[in-house]
Design an enzyme around this catalytic site. Structure first.
Site, PDB file in Angstrom:
ATOM      1  N   LYS A 192       0.754  -1.326   0.046  1.00 33.93           N
ATOM      2  CA  LYS A 192      -0.061   0.121   0.258  1.00 33.93           C
ATOM      3  C   LYS A 192       0.946   1.311  -0.096  1.00 33.93           C
ATOM      4  O   LYS A 192       0.547   2.353  -0.456  1.00 33.93           O
ATOM      5  CB  LYS A 192      -1.054   0.097   1.122  1.00 33.93           C
ATOM      6  CG  LYS A 192      -1.783  -1.204   1.336  1.00 33.93           C
ATOM      7  CD  LYS A 192      -2.933  -1.114   0.557  1.00 33.93           C
ATOM      8  CE  LYS A 192      -4.455  -2.156   1.072  1.00 33.93           C
ATOM      9  NZ  LYS A 192      -3.747  -3.646   0.721  1.00 33.93           N
TER      10      LYS A 192
HETATM   11  C1  LIG Z   1      -4.405  -4.731   0.440  1.00 36.71           C
HETATM   12  C2  LIG Z   1      -3.541  -5.893   0.405  1.00 36.71           C
HETATM   13  C3  LIG Z   1      -3.836  -6.983  -0.546  1.00 36.71           C
HETATM   14  C4  LIG Z   1      -4.898  -6.987  -1.358  1.00 36.71           C
HETATM   15  O1  LIG Z   1      -4.774  -5.914  -2.576  1.00 36.71           O
HETATM   16  P1  LIG Z   1      -6.053  -5.509  -3.308  1.00 36.71           P
HETATM   17  O2  LIG Z   1      -5.523  -4.176  -3.908  1.00 36.71           O
HETATM   18  O3  LIG Z   1      -7.106  -5.018  -2.311  1.00 36.71           O
HETATM   19  O4  LIG Z   1      -6.341  -6.700  -4.270  1.00 36.71           O
HETATM   20  C5  LIG Z   1      -3.042  -8.174  -0.754  1.00 36.71           C
HETATM   21  N1  LIG Z   1      -1.958  -8.281   0.388  1.00 36.71           N
HETATM   22  C6  LIG Z   1      -1.646  -7.328   1.145  1.00 36.71           C
HETATM   23  C7  LIG Z   1      -0.746  -7.529   2.284  1.00 36.71           C
HETATM   24  C8  LIG Z   1      -2.441  -6.115   1.484  1.00 36.71           C
HETATM   25  O5  LIG Z   1      -2.046  -5.228   2.294  1.00 36.71           O
END
Ligand SMILES: *Cc1c(COP(=O)(O)O)cnc(C)c1O
Length: 469
Positions: A113
């Site tokens: 993120k």
């Molecule tokens: C947010 C997240 C995901 C999922 O990503 P999306 O964009 O919602 O599909 C997978 N792994 C981790 C560690 C995350 O923080």
């Protein structure tokens, strides 16, 4: 470049206009009016660029209302070695059997993120300054998104963050990460309830239009187009690092929840990046895998959404999925509006007529990974190459391993570092994970958090007393 709504009822707007908004006024999501194309020659010109310069090139195709030197300054400030632990920003490491890891978790909160949020932390203050206004970001988090937002916005001009978290329900590492921030514009609010109740308070306050406009509330949730745009960059970076020349193909495997990460891969592929397959991995919450297998989209109620050992993928409905469906149905907004109306009334819709296109035209494949798969994959990757991966990335490696093709590199997106999920690692390997360098003392730092009752009135008063003026 202008943006339109997937449901067709929004006047075309520029990037800076949609940046600070959530849903489009018609309930749809903002998408670019057309997909910019990148030629093989341009790709070769980009081969030697450092990550921040590549980001400026890719983002300039989507952000045409910000001067290109401003954009370049912002990507330099977002993607450098003071913020990311790797010289490459996104390192690529070989695993085995043609699989590689695309390291997206070298940022301040050890999860992918950060890749998008660090760009938001530059572009939000820039646009707010131009418009002589301020923004109070309100959100609820069970861990990853909230901390990435706080680390990106800390100390930034014109922005404050109000982040609700469920009191006593996050890991001690996650708590320490968020609550140790001492910046005056970051407000950690622990409410005495579960995540869903915190989320309901955020929805109620954001839905109170008078309160929202009086206090200039905004969000940085996963449907924000700027986040999708910033994520497109690392698909280009991954391709450039894994290939030697024009036309060579690579595949990507993506641990998925809200369909945000893999949507960026879909857009990169539509832009002409030679991506062979986009392999979508889910955990036991397999709404998306079911769609790609059957053509039927059936979001689950909360009581059928399991709490798993890859918790950031525990979703029941995929908030970004509508943007893919828009492309799938030939960018026909009336069709999208009708499908989402059907979803509202019947709880599902069926697009099995498009099944051949999922892989044939769009390159998608999908698979499921379970708790046992996750543990076994963490062990296998450790045994075969001495690399420790986190449970979400393990779901990606597990599903990727059955889709590798000879001669085509398979890049698995590393969405978090294992230190964030040390209990699962301990279950897999029988030993704990040491914190990464710089995080040894995190849990002993002073923490700054206000505990409030799980009550809309209490949160409303708190915001009114602490907002930026
Ligand atoms: C947010 C997240 C995901 C999922 O990503 P999306 O964009 O919602 O599909 C997978 N792994 C981790 C560690 C995350 O923080």
């Amino acid at each position: 470049m202008n943006y339109i709504s997937t449901r067709g009822q929004m006047q075309p707007q520029g990037f800076s206009d949609i940046l600070l908004e959530g849903l489009a006024p018609d309930g749809g999501l903002a998408v670019p009016e057309s997909i910019p194309q990148v030629s093989a020659d341009t790709l070769e010109r980009w081969r030697a660029l450092p990550y921040h310069a590549l980001a400026a090139e890719v983002l300039s195709l989507f952000v045409t209302d910000i001067a290109s030197d401003d954009l370049a300054r912002m990507t330099r400030a977002a993607y450098n070695t003071e913020v990311f632990r790797s010289e490459d920003i996104v390192p690529v490491r070989a695993l085995y059997d043609g699989m590689y890891l695309l390291g997206l978790s070298e940022g301040p909160t050890l999860a992918f993120k950060d890749m998008a949020m660090q760009f938001l932390g530059q572009v939000f203050p820039h646009v707010l300054r131009k418009r002589a206004t301020t923004l109070n970001i309100l959100g609820a988090t069970s861990g990853d998104t909230g901390s990435a937002a706080e680390y990106a916005m800390r100390g930034k001009e014109g922005v404050a963050v109000f982040m609700l978290s469920p009191h006593g329900r996050m890991s001690s590492f996650q708590r320490a990460q968020m609550y140790s921030l001492q910046d005056a514009n970051i407000h950690n609010i622990a409410v005495t309830g579960v995540f869903d109740e915190a989320q309901d308070i955020v929805k109620a306050l954001s839905g109170d239009l008078a309160f929202k406009s009086r206090y200039r509330l905004g969000a940085v949730n996963s449907i924000n187009w700027a986040r999708i745009a910033a994520q497109i960059v690392y698909y280009f970076h991954g391709w450039l690092r894994a290939t030697r020349g024009p036309g060579e193909q690579v595949s990507f495997a993506v641990p998925s929840g809200n369909f945000g990460n893999i949507l960026s891969g879909h857009i990169a592929r539509m832009m002409g990046l030679p991506i062979r397959r986009l392999v979508l991995a889910t955990n036991e919450n397999n709404v998306l895998e079911e769609f790609f297998r059957t053509g039927s989209y059936r979001p689950r109620p909360a009581d059928q959404t399991y709490a798993t050992s890859s918790p950031s993928m525990d979703i029941s409905r995929a908030s970004n999925f509508e943007r893919f469906v828009f492309d799938l149905v030939g960018r026909d907004p009336s069709r999208v509006a009708a499908l989402w109306a059907e979803l509202g009334s019947r709880g599902s819709f069926d697009l099995s007529a498009y099944l051949p296109d999922f892989e044939g035209k769009y390159g998608f494949q999908a698979g499921v990974s379970s708790h046992e798969d996750r543990l076994a994959t963490i062990r296998t990757v450790m045994d075969r190459c001495g690399v420790l991966i986190d449970p979400h990335t393990a779901d990606g490696v597990k599903v990727a391993s059955s889709h590798v093709e000879p001669g085509i590199p398979m890049l698995v997106l590393e969405t978090a570092l294992p230190a964030k999920f040390s209990d699962v690692i301990e279950e897999a390997l029988g030993r704990a994970v040491p914190p990464p360098p710089g995080f040894e003392d995190l849990e002993s730092l002073p923490q700054r958090v206000d505990v409030l009752p799980c009550d809309i009135g209490a949160v409303r008063d708190y915001i009114a007393r602490h907002v930026l003026v």
